[in-house]
Design a protein around this motif. Structure first.
Motif, PDB file in Angstrom:
ATOM      1  N   SER B  18      15.775  -5.833  33.464  1.00 12.96           N
ATOM      2  CA  SER B  18      14.708  -5.671  34.463  1.00 12.96           C
ATOM      3  C   SER B  18      15.248  -5.751  35.885  1.00 12.96           C
ATOM      4  O   SER B  18      14.653  -5.209  36.812  1.00 12.96           O
ATOM      5  N   GLN B  19      16.389  -6.414  36.038  1.00 15.22           N
ATOM      6  CA  GLN B  19      16.946  -6.562  37.391  1.00 15.22           C
ATOM      7  C   GLN B  19      17.718  -5.320  37.851  1.00 15.22           C
ATOM      8  O   GLN B  19      17.820  -5.049  39.031  1.00 15.22           O
ATOM      9  N   SER B  20      18.269  -4.585  36.893  1.00 19.12           N
ATOM     10  CA  SER B  20      19.159  -3.502  37.297  1.00 19.12           C
ATOM     11  C   SER B  20      18.391  -2.215  37.585  1.00 19.12           C
ATOM     12  O   SER B  20      17.218  -2.075  37.271  1.00 19.12           O
ATOM     13  N   VAL B  21      19.108  -1.290  38.186  1.00 20.00           N
ATOM     14  CA  VAL B  21      18.527  -0.001  38.541  1.00 20.00           C
ATOM     15  C   VAL B  21      18.816   0.967  37.398  1.00 20.00           C
ATOM     16  O   VAL B  21      19.920   1.000  36.873  1.00 20.00           O
ATOM     17  N   GLY B  22      17.828   1.723  37.014  1.00 24.27           N
ATOM     18  CA  GLY B  22      18.018   2.648  35.899  1.00 24.27           C
ATOM     19  C   GLY B  22      18.264   4.072  36.350  1.00 24.27           C
ATOM     20  O   GLY B  22      18.103   4.402  37.515  1.00 24.27           O
ATOM     21  N   SER B  23      18.677   4.909  35.393  1.00 21.99           N
ATOM     22  CA  SER B  23      18.853   6.329  35.688  1.00 21.99           C
ATOM     23  C   SER B  23      18.807   7.102  34.374  1.00 21.99           C
ATOM     24  O   SER B  23      18.850   6.522  33.306  1.00 21.99           O
ATOM     25  N   PHE B  24      18.722   8.410  34.477  1.00 21.54           N
ATOM     26  CA  PHE B  24      18.679   9.228  33.265  1.00 21.54           C
ATOM     27  C   PHE B  24      20.091   9.505  32.758  1.00 21.54           C
ATOM     28  O   PHE B  24      21.007   9.718  33.536  1.00 21.54           O
ATOM     29  N   GLU B  25      20.225   9.495  31.422  1.00 22.28           N
ATOM     30  CA  GLU B  25      21.495   9.898  30.826  1.00 22.28           C
ATOM     31  C   GLU B  25      21.225  11.083  29.916  1.00 22.28           C
ATOM     32  O   GLU B  25      20.221  11.122  29.205  1.00 22.28           O
ATOM     33  N   GLU B  26      22.131  12.038  29.937  1.00 22.50           N
ATOM     34  CA  GLU B  26      21.902  13.258  29.166  1.00 22.50           C
ATOM     35  C   GLU B  26      22.563  13.178  27.798  1.00 22.50           C
ATOM     36  O   GLU B  26      23.694  12.717  27.667  1.00 22.50           O
ATOM     37  N   PHE B  27      21.838  13.635  26.778  1.00 19.37           N
ATOM     38  CA  PHE B  27      22.392  13.716  25.427  1.00 19.37           C
ATOM     39  C   PHE B  27      22.027  15.075  24.841  1.00 19.37           C
ATOM     40  O   PHE B  27      20.949  15.587  25.091  1.00 19.37           O
ATOM     41  N   LYS B  28      22.939  15.627  24.054  1.00 16.67           N
ATOM     42  CA  LYS B  28      22.628  16.853  23.316  1.00 16.67           C
ATOM     43  C   LYS B  28      22.421  16.466  21.865  1.00 16.67           C
ATOM     44  O   LYS B  28      23.256  15.749  21.292  1.00 16.67           O
ATOM     45  N   VAL B  29      21.333  16.903  21.282  1.00 20.11           N
ATOM     46  CA  VAL B  29      21.119  16.591  19.868  1.00 20.11           C
ATOM     47  C   VAL B  29      20.688  17.849  19.113  1.00 20.11           C
ATOM     48  O   VAL B  29      20.152  18.788  19.684  1.00 20.11           O
ATOM     49  N   SER B  30      20.955  17.812  17.826  1.00 22.78           N
ATOM     50  CA  SER B  30      20.467  18.849  16.933  1.00 22.78           C
ATOM     51  C   SER B  30      19.624  18.118  15.899  1.00 22.78           C
ATOM     52  O   SER B  30      20.106  17.218  15.220  1.00 22.78           O
TER      53      SER B  30
END
Lengths: 221, 256, 636
Positions: B18-30
């Motif tokens: 909860s303290q840290s800053v978040g961001s989007f991470e990209e994943f490729k899935v099938s």
């Protein structure tokens, strides 16, 4: 009296204030519009309507104070809700789908309300001031004051724009007040919603027609 | 059942705590179109674990749409774009090959992110603890059929009681208001004769805690109703408003 | 060495509970607040027990690994809850409910417990209605009843298809009231990982805080476990993702005997497996079998679509084998038959699924009637599978659903560890070898509302109200034990994920300790589970940190326990040389393929005492039937 302050400070209390003041202002708008429509009858009709009101000036002053209070509560509460609600939603989603789950009227109350507020200040400082505290010579005509102001295209167009947004504001506000009071019913609520939309359209069109009438048709002269 | 796998790009919200800053991470899935979106994440996590990487933290339990544990925002919709289902019931056949999915946690000040897609929703339980009950102890109650309750009343109460307490209403609301959730609970008891003795006391204490918990107020946009996985009606909010207002004006207690 | 004493009270069965309540010791109201009780689990049994104990005046500490008590898997129960109210005036009585339940359990349950269950069933309905549970009603305002499997009377109360949800929310509301009165403190996101015994008595628990990873110690004078069943040992089951056996297993390893672990219920109408990624199986209400016809192709590996297969190439196997009951054959028979035809290679596309076909019913009654009856179920089906069951036959397959076995308890629901009480699905007590529909909710609430509040009090009345400090050596020792286990799991850093190993275990359990078992398979299963357990402790990979929110670590601990429990299930199944209820040994069946009980040798509860991993001491509690005659279970 402590309980009233606590009540209006609660989440539902704030909504209640918005609804009570909002519905009162809705009623006021009807009266206001009825008077304004005399502009369409004739210069004399309008002037005599305003002069008639002048006779009961002290009463009007009292009503104006109450009305002002309603406006102030409505506007203050509106801004406060907007600010607090923004704080409650700390961050936004990457993809915005609000258009799919709610109406634009409901989401933009703060914008439509703010513009109507600006309009209100302008309206008070121009027309209302001129009517009440302007220099009234021998042959003065309230009608002329209206004509003068609405001959200014910028002024008139802003009026029209503000009235469209007022329509947006009323469209949501009308039925929203009923929801806030808890007056909902499977049978009647759809009717209330339609009535609200009808009211909003009538108000917006009727009020906006006046500057258009004066700007483009010179008050029919 | 279809068998062609879908190739998708996932943009998943990652946040340490909860303290840290978040961001989007990209994943490729099938992924198989027959898998649910949570099963897709299971598979992704299995792959990440095998690579020694931290899996994506997300919550779920019953996976039948009733426990209310799961709750992801998929492309802006809490529980995804299909109406009236929970995240766990969202199957991949509803997506197109090559699509990009933004997967985010519920966002509200009252729902701090614990990790990745997990948020803390204890504010909702605090509201229930403030009055979401009928004050009786075990035993000493009358026979179940002593009280007649019309089918209509019982059915309306059940409509409200079906709420799974997932928090999607809060997540969907631009004000992060919890009024649909609270309204549903208040309504269930307000409708039933068993709830009458505490009706006005209950609504006041629950609303008071709701306000304390940092949820916003309702501005009647009704996004909550549109996104609710159980189709809980905003009529419940109206009922709560009415009871609250009546309570405040009726109460003999000077302080409430 | 443990000693089993069922402590069944003397006297006629109808008076046992009343007499026992009178004979029990009481705790003075002013003294109740000096006692602390730990309740683990907030499902029907846990929430109702915690609320009731709190209402009595005890200080209750309730624990759940969820973010909220409301999430417990009791919430997913659909059908209803039984009670002997006899509102429909159709001849129901406490004795009839007792009889149906014992018979349904294939005469492998304890008479006295079941009678008490039937006795308090009526109080449960009263309690729930008073709490505001919106049960279904008739137009006249009275409660509605419907019928359920294994009974000839209508005694099931229900709230649409969400009875479990409504009952749980009711129990949680009672819990919330006690929380607001400060009689209950609810600890969420805590997983119980160890019990603490002081002088042989249960005096506390060790939990892992699932958010911070901290290992926490809690002390009390009694511990109540209501942590549910262990169907997830199969990996795929109708249980929730987090349902697990860890709390039960850890107390078993500290001295609580585990009874009848081989009694598992496989529900016949679930949605089948669709692929390797599947995480759980979904139950479809059994009521579908009223109008649906079950069939498979006659030919192995039939490539045609179901609607293209003509009548003559279809095998309506239940109708063929059981002409009188047909598609409505009992749960265990239906489940086993489906397995049989699929094992022959005649399942849908050669796999594990059979058709449940409504086309006849739709032709006969019209789609509208079917829609009215099953509309919501058809919708659920379509949501999950993407197929329209009005046009294409449903595909179903049996799935692990409930475990009748569990920790051994005496009449007071006390385990072989003094001061440790086991409630709900976690105990073995009331359902024998098979549970009837709408009885799980009844048992959970009976234990929590109406049994434990008395019996826990009776235990505490002889205890001193002294709190043991959590820095007591026993607490520290248990804490270290948990800490070491966590560290061990994190340190292996192998190459097999927890899920991979769990799935493997699930396949072993499903194939060899599932619907039909035999000696050879069970022996193989034991070997395979042992190998898999070694593999786990050598090659598992648990990424992340112990002092953090780490879901892989949570699952790893649970799977480690399943790898021990699975072996005991196989061992118990191997030991029980008979078929009864959910336990079907292929060697012991009638010519018609029905379960063949052996009452002379196996009318007992098998209670296993843990010695070390892979080693148990067997104990027997003989079952005496004084009120009901042991008979072959027949529904013809």
């Amino acid at each position: 009296m402590g309980w009233i302050l606590k009540f209006v400070d609660s989440s539902i209390g704030k909504k209640f204030v918005m609804a009570v003041t909002g519905l009162s202002l809705i009623l006021f708008l009807i009266i206001h519009l009825a008077g304004n429509l005399t502009l369409y009858i004739s210069e004399e009709a309008f002037n005599s309507y305003v002069s008639t009101i002048d006779i009961i000036k002290p009463l009007i002053r009292v009503a104006e104070v109450i009305l002002a209070l309603f406006f102030i509560f409505h506007i203050y509460n509106g801004f406060r809700l907007w600010y607090e609600n923004r704080k409650a939603k700390s961050s936004k989603y990457k993809v915005n789908v609000s258009s799919k789950n709610s109406t634009i009227y409901s989401r933009t109350m703060i914008i439509s309300g703010s513009i109507v507020f600006i309009f209100l200040i302008l309206h008070l400082s121009t027309m209302w001031y001129a009517f009440n505290f302007g220099e009234h010579g021998e042959n003065h005509s309230y009608y002329k004051i209206v004509l003068d102001w609405f001959s200014n295209p910028v002024y008139s167009m802003f009026y029209v724009f503000a009235m469209v947004l007022l329509g947006f504001h009323l469209n949501h506000g009308f039925q929203s007040a009923f929801q806030t009071f808890g007056w909902t019913h499977k049978k009647y609520t759809p009717f209330i919603e339609k009535l609200g939309t009808l009211y909003a359209i009538v108000m917006a069109v009727a009020f906006a027609s006046i500057p258009i009438y004066f700007l483009f048709f010179f008050g029919g002269k | 059942m279809s068998s062609e796998n879908l190739d998708l790009t996932l943009m998943i919200w990652r946040q340490e705590s909860s303290q840290s800053v978040g961001s989007f991470e990209e994943f490729k899935v099938s992924v198989s179109p027959d898998a649910s979106i949570l099963e897709m994440l299971d598979e992704l996590n299995n792959r990440l674990e095998k690579e020694g990487k931290n899996p994506v933290a997300f919550e779920s339990d019953c996976r039948e749409g009733i426990c209310g544990t799961c709750g992801l925002v998929i492309n802006g919709h809490p529980h995804g774009k299909i109406p009236n289902i929970a995240t766990c019931q969202l199957h991949m056949r509803n997506f197109e090959d090559g699509e990009t999915l933004y997967i985010e946690p519920f966002r509200a000040k009252a729902f701090p992110v614990l990790k990745d897609l997990i948020v803390e929703r204890d504010g909702m339980d605090k509201i229930l603890q403030a009055g979401g009950y009928i004050s009786i102890s075990t035993g000493g109650v009358p026979d179940a059929n002593e009280m007649l309750i019309s089918k209509e009343t019982s059915s309306l109460a059940m409509d409200a009681a079906e709420c799974i307490g997932c928090g999607a209403c809060v997540a969907a609301c631009k004000n992060a208001s919890a009024m649909l959730f609270v309204g549903a609970k208040v309504s269930q008891y307000a409708l039933l004769p068993q709830g009458q003795p505490e009706r006005y006391r209950r609504v006041q204490s629950m609303v008071a805690v709701m306000d304390e918990m940092g949820f916003g107020s309702c501005t009647n946009t009704y996004a909550c109703e549109a996104e609710c996985p159980k189709g809980i009606s905003i009529t419940n909010i109206a009922r709560m408003n009415r009871d609250f207002i009546v309570a405040k004006f009726k109460s003999q207690d000077e302080d409430s | 060495m443990i000693k089993l004493d069922s402590k069944i009270p003397e006297g006629p069965i109808a008076d046992k509970w009343t007499n026992h309540k009178f004979n029990m010791k009481l705790v003075n109201p002013a003294n109740k607040r000096k006692f602390d009780i730990i309740v683990v689990g907030t499902g029907l049994a846990g929430a109702s027990a915690a609320a009731s104990l709190g209402a009595l005046g005890y200080n209750v500490k309730a624990f759940t690994y969820h973010d909220s008590g409301r999430r417990a898997h009791s919430i997913a129960a659909q059908g209803g809850i039984n009670a002997a109210k006899n509102y429909p005036n159709d001849g129901d009585s406490v004795f009839r409910l007792f009889y149906d339940t014992v018979k349904g359990g294939d005469f492998r349950s304890r008479e006295a417990n079941v009678y008490r269950l039937a006795e308090v069933s009526n109080n449960i309905i009263d309690q729930c209605v008073a709490q505001g549970v919106p049960f279904a009603r008739e137009y006249g305002g009275l409660l509605d009843n419907r019928s359920f499997g294994g009974a000839q009377v209508s005694r099931t109360f229900y709230a649409r298809g969400q009875t479990g949800q409504q009952l749980l929310l009711g129990a949680i509301s009672a819990l919330n009231r006690e929380i607001s009165r400060k009689k209950v403190v609810l600890y969420t996101r805590r997983e119980m990982l160890e019990i603490v015994l002081v002088d042989g008595h249960a005096r506390g628990i060790i939990c892992r805080n699932l958010v911070t990873g901290e290992i926490e110690k809690y002390s009390a004078q009694a511990v109540v476990l209501a942590t549910g069943g262990y169907s997830n040992v199969y990996f795929l089951s109708t249980n929730a993702m987090n349902s697990n056996a860890t709390a039960a297993w850890r107390v078993h390893k500290k001295g609580a005997a585990f009874a009848n672990p081989c009694y598992t219920q496989i529900h016949p109408t679930c949605l089948p497996l669709h692929g390797g990624s599947q995480s759980k199986l979904t139950l479809m209400s059994e009521s579908l079998r009223n109008d649906g016809r079950i069939w498979v192709p006659k030919k192995k590996g039939e490539p045609r679509k179901p609607n293209d297969i003509p009548e003559e190439d279809r095998d309506y196997y239940l109708e063929r084998k059981y002409p009188s009951f047909g598609n409505l054959s009992p749960r265990d028979i239906s489940s086993r038959s489906a397995k049989e035809v699929c094992d022959e290679g005649r399942g849908v596309n050669g796999g594990e699924a059979v058709y449940l076909d409504f086309s006849d019913a739709i032709n006969r009654l019209g789609q509208k009637v079917i829609e009215e009856k099953y509309g919501n179920l058809f919708e659920i089906y379509e949501t999950i599978t993407g197929e329209n069951p009005y046009q294409v036959p449903m595909k179903i397959y049996p799935a692990p659903h409930y475990t009748m076995g569990g920790l051994w308890v005496d009449y007071n629901l006390e385990s072989t560890i003094p001061g440790l009480f086991i409630l709900g699905e976690a105990n073995f007590s009331d359902h024998g070898a098979n549970r009837l529909g709408a009885s799980a909710l009844m048992q959970g609430l009976a234990d929590g509302y109406f049994v434990a509040p008395f019996t826990v009090g009776n235990y505490l009345a002889s205890e001193k109200p002294e709190m043991i400090d959590v820095e007591h050596p026993e607490f520290i020792a248990s804490q270290n034990e948990v800490d070491d286990k966590v560290k061990k799991l994190l340190s292996i850093k192998g190459n097999k994920t927890v899920d991979e190993i769990h799935k493997k275990l699930g396949r072993i359990m499903w194939n060899k300790v599932g619907m039909a078992r035999n000696e050879k398979g069970l022996k193989e299963a034991i070997e395979e589970i042992r190998e898999l357990r070694d593999d786990f402790w050598k090659n598992v990979i648990v990424v992340g940190d112990g002092r953090d929110l780490n879901q892989t670590l949570e699952r790893a601990g649970r799977v480690a326990d399943y790898l021990e429990l699975g072996e005991l299930m196989a061992l118990d199944a191997l030991n029980r040389n008979e078929s009864c209820g959910g336990h079907f040994r292929e060697e012991y069946q009638t010519e018609g393929g029905e379960a063949l009980r052996n009452d002379d040798e196996y009318a007992y509860v098998a209670a296993w005492e843990f010695v070390e991993v892979g080693k148990w001491n067997p104990h027997k509690e003989l079952l005496e039937f004084e009120n009901l005659k042991l008979a072959t279970r027949s529904y013809i």
